[in-house]
Design a protein around this motif. Structure first.
Motif, PDB file in Angstrom:
ATOM      1  N   SER A 129       0.818  -1.208   0.000  1.00 50.80           N
ATOM      2  CA  SER A 129       0.000   0.000   0.000  1.00 50.80           C
ATOM      3  C   SER A 129       0.856   1.264   0.000  1.00 50.80           C
ATOM      4  CB  SER A 129      -0.899   0.012   1.238  1.00 50.80           C
ATOM      5  OG  SER A 129      -0.107   0.170   2.408  1.00 50.80           O
ATOM      6  N   TYR A 130       0.179   2.381  -0.206  1.00 46.64           N
ATOM      7  CA  TYR A 130       0.867   3.664  -0.104  1.00 46.64           C
ATOM      8  C   TYR A 130       1.367   3.882   1.318  1.00 46.64           C
ATOM      9  CZ  TYR A 130       1.893   8.611  -0.660  1.00 46.64           C
ATOM     10  OH  TYR A 130       2.538   9.827  -0.705  1.00 46.64           O
ATOM     11  N   GLN A 131       0.611   3.403   2.314  1.00 48.63           N
ATOM     12  CA  GLN A 131       1.054   3.513   3.698  1.00 48.63           C
ATOM     13  C   GLN A 131       2.322   2.691   3.936  1.00 48.63           C
ATOM     14  OE1 GLN A 131      -2.195   3.293   2.809  1.00 48.63           O
ATOM     15  NE2 GLN A 131      -2.717   5.374   3.473  1.00 48.63           N
ATOM     16  N   ASP A 132       2.457   1.551   3.244  1.00 48.35           N
ATOM     17  CA  ASP A 132       3.695   0.773   3.350  1.00 48.35           C
ATOM     18  C   ASP A 132       4.879   1.567   2.831  1.00 48.35           C
ATOM     19  OD1 ASP A 132       2.405  -1.444   4.435  1.00 48.35           O
ATOM     20  OD2 ASP A 132       2.059  -2.366   2.474  1.00 48.35           O
ATOM     21  N   LEU A 133       4.667   2.321   1.751  1.00 49.84           N
ATOM     22  CA  LEU A 133       5.736   3.157   1.214  1.00 49.84           C
ATOM     23  C   LEU A 133       6.144   4.223   2.230  1.00 49.84           C
ATOM     24  CD1 LEU A 133       7.523   4.057  -1.192  1.00 49.84           C
ATOM     25  CD2 LEU A 133       5.640   5.539  -1.878  1.00 49.84           C
ATOM     26  N   GLU A 134       5.166   4.867   2.840  1.00 48.40           N
ATOM     27  CA  GLU A 134       5.464   5.876   3.860  1.00 48.40           C
ATOM     28  C   GLU A 134       6.210   5.256   5.041  1.00 48.40           C
ATOM     29  OE1 GLU A 134       1.955   9.170   3.509  1.00 48.40           O
ATOM     30  OE2 GLU A 134       1.389   7.258   4.431  1.00 48.40           O
ATOM     31  N   LEU A 135       5.798   4.045   5.435  1.00 45.67           N
ATOM     32  CA  LEU A 135       6.477   3.371   6.535  1.00 45.67           C
ATOM     33  C   LEU A 135       7.911   3.028   6.169  1.00 45.67           C
ATOM     34  CD1 LEU A 135       6.349   2.098   9.348  1.00 45.67           C
ATOM     35  CD2 LEU A 135       5.429   0.016   8.277  1.00 45.67           C
ATOM     36  N   LEU A 136       8.134   2.625   4.918  1.00 42.00           N
ATOM     37  CA  LEU A 136       9.493   2.302   4.490  1.00 42.00           C
ATOM     38  C   LEU A 136      10.382   3.539   4.551  1.00 42.00           C
ATOM     39  CD1 LEU A 136      11.311   0.034   3.382  1.00 42.00           C
ATOM     40  CD2 LEU A 136      10.686   0.801   1.078  1.00 42.00           C
ATOM     41  N   GLU A 137       9.856   4.682   4.156  1.00 46.38           N
ATOM     42  CA  GLU A 137      10.623   5.924   4.258  1.00 46.38           C
ATOM     43  C   GLU A 137      11.005   6.192   5.716  1.00 46.38           C
ATOM     44  OE1 GLU A 137      12.005   7.821   2.207  1.00 46.38           O
ATOM     45  OE2 GLU A 137      10.951   7.782   0.278  1.00 46.38           O
ATOM     46  N   ALA A 138      10.047   5.993   6.619  1.00 44.07           N
ATOM     47  CA  ALA A 138      10.329   6.225   8.036  1.00 44.07           C
ATOM     48  C   ALA A 138      11.324   5.205   8.576  1.00 44.07           C
ATOM     49  CB  ALA A 138       9.022   6.171   8.836  1.00 44.07           C
ATOM     50  N   ASN A 139      11.157   3.944   8.179  1.00 45.51           N
ATOM     51  CA  ASN A 139      12.029   2.898   8.710  1.00 45.51           C
ATOM     52  C   ASN A 139      13.468   3.023   8.239  1.00 45.51           C
ATOM     53  OD1 ASN A 139      10.342   1.405  10.406  1.00 45.51           O
ATOM     54  ND2 ASN A 139       9.483   0.209   8.718  1.00 45.51           N
ATOM     55  N   THR A 140      13.665   3.587   7.040  1.00 46.95           N
ATOM     56  CA  THR A 140      15.028   3.675   6.495  1.00 46.95           C
ATOM     57  C   THR A 140      15.605   5.080   6.607  1.00 46.95           C
ATOM     58  OG1 THR A 140      14.116   4.037   4.265  1.00 46.95           O
ATOM     59  CG2 THR A 140      14.643   1.763   4.900  1.00 46.95           C
ATOM     60  N   ALA A 141      14.944   5.961   7.331  1.00 46.75           N
ATOM     61  CA  ALA A 141      15.421   7.343   7.464  1.00 46.75           C
ATOM     62  C   ALA A 141      16.670   7.407   8.342  1.00 46.75           C
ATOM     63  CB  ALA A 141      14.317   8.220   8.055  1.00 46.75           C
ATOM     64  N   SER A 142      17.474   8.420   8.084  1.00 40.25           N
ATOM     65  CA  SER A 142      18.613   8.774   8.948  1.00 40.25           C
ATOM     66  C   SER A 142      19.624   7.651   9.119  1.00 40.25           C
ATOM     67  CB  SER A 142      18.097   9.211  10.339  1.00 40.25           C
ATOM     68  OG  SER A 142      17.159  10.254  10.216  1.00 40.25           O
ATOM     69  N   GLY A 143      19.799   6.846   8.095  1.00 41.78           N
ATOM     70  CA  GLY A 143      20.822   5.802   8.165  1.00 41.78           C
ATOM     71  C   GLY A 143      20.572   4.762   9.216  1.00 41.78           C
ATOM     72  N   ARG A 144      19.326   4.574   9.613  1.00 42.36           N
ATOM     73  CA  ARG A 144      18.990   3.637  10.686  1.00 42.36           C
ATOM     74  C   ARG A 144      19.280   2.195  10.286  1.00 42.36           C
ATOM     75  NH1 ARG A 144      13.033   4.231  12.361  1.00 42.36           N
ATOM     76  NH2 ARG A 144      13.822   5.647  13.961  1.00 42.36           N
ATOM     77  N   VAL A 145      19.118   1.859   8.997  1.00 46.41           N
ATOM     78  CA  VAL A 145      19.219   0.469   8.543  1.00 46.41           C
ATOM     79  C   VAL A 145      20.592   0.225   7.926  1.00 46.41           C
ATOM     80  CG1 VAL A 145      18.250  -1.273   6.998  1.00 46.41           C
ATOM     81  CG2 VAL A 145      16.733   0.340   8.162  1.00 46.41           C
ATOM     82  N   ARG A 146      21.347  -0.674   8.545  1.00 46.07           N
ATOM     83  CA  ARG A 146      22.658  -1.056   7.995  1.00 46.07           C
ATOM     84  C   ARG A 146      22.545  -2.289   7.109  1.00 46.07           C
ATOM     85  NH1 ARG A 146      23.573   0.112  13.346  1.00 46.07           N
ATOM     86  NH2 ARG A 146      23.577  -2.113  13.903  1.00 46.07           N
ATOM     87  N   ARG A 147      21.544  -3.149   7.377  1.00 45.13           N
ATOM     88  CA  ARG A 147      21.282  -4.329   6.547  1.00 45.13           C
ATOM     89  C   ARG A 147      19.809  -4.671   6.656  1.00 45.13           C
ATOM     90  NH1 ARG A 147      23.060  -8.527   3.671  1.00 45.13           N
ATOM     91  NH2 ARG A 147      25.185  -7.716   3.706  1.00 45.13           N
TER      92      ARG A 147
END
Length: 453
Positions: A129-147
């Motif tokens: 969904s579009y909400q999943d896209l927004e969540l992905l932006e939040a989850n990967t913001a600010s270099g939070r995800v290394r893998r």
């Protein structure tokens, strides 16, 4: 006849096509699309390009915002929580109710979950969904995800993997099957796709299942543990293990469901004035070679059009047409027309050619040795949809198709053609009666072929 209130649950391609078809047929009914996802219809397959920076959300809307008022199609941003078919009204998450005279359930799909421990942790998500896209932006913001770990070997998983790699996030891709969709793709195409993913830096692991997701001290996902006991550290887990019909809200409505909303050949449910279309619809008697539930864009469009005709008083049977699908595995394009199973069925034969570089492939499935072609599968080469469909529906025999195969090619003018290579494969199998490729690509060749036919 007085104007009816027609409510359509869902503003995806099925629901929108139903509304547009009604208007095109001159309907004066009051039509309202209801969706909790977005205010406007958008191209779901373009979500990845928004994340990758190739498009903006505005670019994914097929119609200008003024289109809806111009065509008197109402839009309501709301979630339907319950359908009361006895009173003919919908209950919304706001507490409001809406009456209807006719109802179309076009509620689409929802991402599958299979009860893994940790599947609801922060940092674990789907991509639909579009909400999943927004969540992905939040989850990967600010270099939070290394893998990241992506679970599930389907097309959505490939999309999510490509999206993450464009942000510099390494991805481990877990696939339960022993090869890439080996239940659906012949071995050669399956191996080609797997090679291609690995060439783009994907840590692709076959025969690997997730057991659970572990949380870190902050309560977010910190690792995936596989059934073999391996722990894979990560800060994001993508659950892309397919989708299923979004029908939970129909519980106790009286509308019959199985996996999806059960419909007849006119896409009517078991209740009068209630129809279903698109990903959420399940055809009671599917045509040979087709599935009861087919979550594909063109299926949604055809179903929406069929529902529109039936609501307009023009009885129409749903015709799924010739099966086709297409996708991109990073920059490797794939097309399939007709039936190309992982292994040829009884009485069927398959011929396949692959370029030595391993990035181009052609396959024809046919009822041999001189029977009709049943399907085309093309890797890294573009074929004309209308030509393949025309030949399949006409039952063109394999030798005739091979003689004229060049006109199906839709690559740019100066690209090299490889149809003669596939013809050579057939001739090596049948040296007693070799085939000669007669026509090459181009509109002139196509026009000449149609005149000759």
């Amino acid at each position: 006849m007085s104007a009816r209130k027609i409510l359509i649950i869902g503003n995806g391609v099925a629901g929108v096509t139903a509304a547009r078809t009604l208007r095109r047929l001159g309907s004066k009914d009051e039509i309202t699309l209801i969706s909790a996802e977005t205010d406007h219809f958008f191209s779901r397959t373009a979500l990845m390009y928004i994340y990758m920076g190739h498009m903006r959300y505005e670019n994914t809307k097929p119609y200008e915002d003024g289109f809806w008022d111009e065509h008197r199609i109402g839009r309501l941003r709301a979630r339907v929580t319950r359908v009361d078919t006895g009173a003919k009204q919908l209950h919304l998450d706001s507490g409001a109710t809406m009456p209807y005279d006719a109802l179309v359930v076009a509620s689409g799909s929802k991402s599958n979950k299979f009860g893994w421990p940790g599947q609801d942790l922060p940092g674990v998500q789907a991509l639909y969904s579009y909400q999943d896209l927004e969540l992905l932006e939040a989850n990967t913001a600010s270099g939070r995800v290394r893998r990241a770990v992506v679970v599930g070997g389907g097309l959505i998983g490939v999309e999510l993997t490509e999206m993450l790699l464009t942000r510099g996030i390494p991805v481990t891709f877990l696939v339960r099957e022993p090869g890439w969709m080996s239940f659906a793709y012949p071995p050669e195409e399956s191996a080609m796709i797997a090679r291609h993913l690995r060439e783009h830096g994907v840590d692709l692991r076959f025969g690997t299942e997730m057991e659970r997701i572990e949380a870190g001290p902050d309560g977010r996902a910190r690792a995936v543990v596989t059934k073999s006991g391996e722990e894979i550290p990560c800060e994001l887990v993508g659950l892309t293990v397919g989708v299923g019909p979004n029908v939970d809200f129909l519980k106790d409505s009286g509308i019959e469901t199985n996996r999806g909303v059960l419909v007849d050949e006119h896409l009517r449910t078991n209740l009068p004035d209630v129809y279903a279309a698109g990903d959420c619809a399940e055809v009671r008697q599917a045509r040979p070679g087709r599935r009861p539930v087919e979550p594909l864009w063109y299926v949604g469009r055809r179903m929406g059009e069929t529902v529109g005709y039936n609501l307009a008083g023009k009885p129409t049977v749903y015709e799924p047409g010739t099966w086709f699908n297409s996708a991109k595995f990073f920059d490797l394009e794939w097309q399939v027309y007709g039936q190309v199973p992982a292994q040829p069925g009884e009485g069927e034969e398959s011929i396949y050619w692959e370029h030595p570089a391993g990035k181009l492939g052609l396959r024809l499935n046919y009822r041999g040795p001189d029977g009709p072609v049943l399907g085309f599968q093309v890797m890294g080469i573009r074929y004309r949809h209308e030509v393949c469909q025309e030949w399949l529906e006409a039952g063109r025999p394999i030798r005739w198709v091979l003689e004229n195969l060049g006109v199906a090619n839709f690559d740019p003018e100066f690209y090299r053609q490889y149809e003669h290579e596939l013809v050579a494969v057939y001739n090596r199998r049948h040296p007693e009666s070799p085939v000669t490729l007669k026509r090459k690509r181009g509109l002139a060749g196509l026009s000449a072929l149609r005149r000759a036919s």
